[in-house]
Structures are given as structure tokens and as C-alpha cells.
Scaffold this active site. Sequence first.
Site, PDB file in Angstrom:
ATOM      1  N   CYS A  10      36.692  46.180  52.683  1.00  0.00           N
ATOM      2  CA  CYS A  10      36.505  44.976  51.884  1.00  0.00           C
ATOM      3  C   CYS A  10      36.548  45.395  50.414  1.00  0.00           C
ATOM      4  O   CYS A  10      36.774  46.566  50.108  1.00  0.00           O
ATOM      5  CB  CYS A  10      35.168  44.339  52.251  1.00  0.00           C
ATOM      6  SG  CYS A  10      35.037  42.611  51.784  1.00  0.00           S
ATOM      7  N   CYS A  83      38.917  40.969  53.688  1.00  0.00           N
ATOM      8  CA  CYS A  83      39.070  40.061  52.548  1.00  0.00           C
ATOM      9  C   CYS A  83      40.476  40.237  51.989  1.00  0.00           C
ATOM     10  O   CYS A  83      41.094  41.284  52.142  1.00  0.00           O
ATOM     11  CB  CYS A  83      37.996  40.296  51.482  1.00  0.00           C
ATOM     12  SG  CYS A  83      38.186  41.804  50.517  1.00  0.00           S
ATOM     13  N   CYS A  90      44.830  47.726  49.826  1.00  0.00           N
ATOM     14  CA  CYS A  90      44.502  48.754  50.816  1.00  0.00           C
ATOM     15  C   CYS A  90      45.288  50.025  50.499  1.00  0.00           C
ATOM     16  O   CYS A  90      46.514  50.001  50.367  1.00  0.00           O
ATOM     17  CB  CYS A  90      44.851  48.268  52.220  1.00  0.00           C
ATOM     18  SG  CYS A  90      44.358  49.415  53.509  1.00  0.00           S
TER      19      CYS A  90
END
Length: 136
Positions: A10, A83, A90
Site C-alpha cells: 500500500c 491501493c 509498485c
Amino acid sequence: MSKKNVLILCTGNSCRSIMAEALLNAKLGDCLIAQSSGVKASGAVNPHAKALLESYGYWRDEYHSKVIETVLDTAFDLVVTVCDHAKETCPMFPKAVKTIHVGFDDPSGKAEEEYEKTLLLIEKELLSVVKKELCN
């Protein structure tokens, strides 16, 4: 059978990812080890999320908000972003790893009952996906 490693990612690693980590370890701990981290970790667990996890018996003292760099060397079998910001930012992992996105609204700053709604939604929507991926 060795346990699979899953990372819940997240942005702040203070609420949703911590709740998902605790829930997965509590419900699927026989086949996996869940960890969580944040792209920009806040360094603190949301007190409402912690209290909720404690009330369900899911909380472990080792849960804490941590930055992604602390887990990059772990060989994960699955990375789950929870999220949209984490999905977009990422990082690449040293070993090719399957990444999936199951997004949840952030209950931070909302009424306390929103935290429980989020936890139940994570259980309903994420548990089966991760179980199918790693626990067959």
C-alpha cells in the site's frame, strides 16, 4: 509443504495493508506467510486499525509499518497492491513475481465503523483470491 510468501503493498502501510497482512496470516497461515509494506510507509500503524485487529484476535506485536526496501530481497510468490497509488508505483522485484491488484478505499480519517467495513471487505474480496493463487 513450504509456506508461500505474499506481500501486501500500500502507500502508507498504516491501515489497509496491515489489516490484510493480519487477516491473511490469521485465516491462511497454514499455507502462507503474509507481510506488508508501504511505497511511502508512514512509520506508524493506524490506532483504529490496530484496535480492530486486536478485537478480532488478529493482531501480532511484530506488525509494524515498514518501507518497501526492507522486504525487496524476500522471494515473494505473490505481491498484492491494495491501493491505486501502490499499483501505479509498485517497484520491480529482483525476482519476477506475480502482482495482482485488489483495491480498497482508505478508511483513515473516517468514522470508526468504516475500518470494520474495510476489514470485512478485505476478507470477502482478497482472501479467496490469495487462497486460489497460493493455497491449492
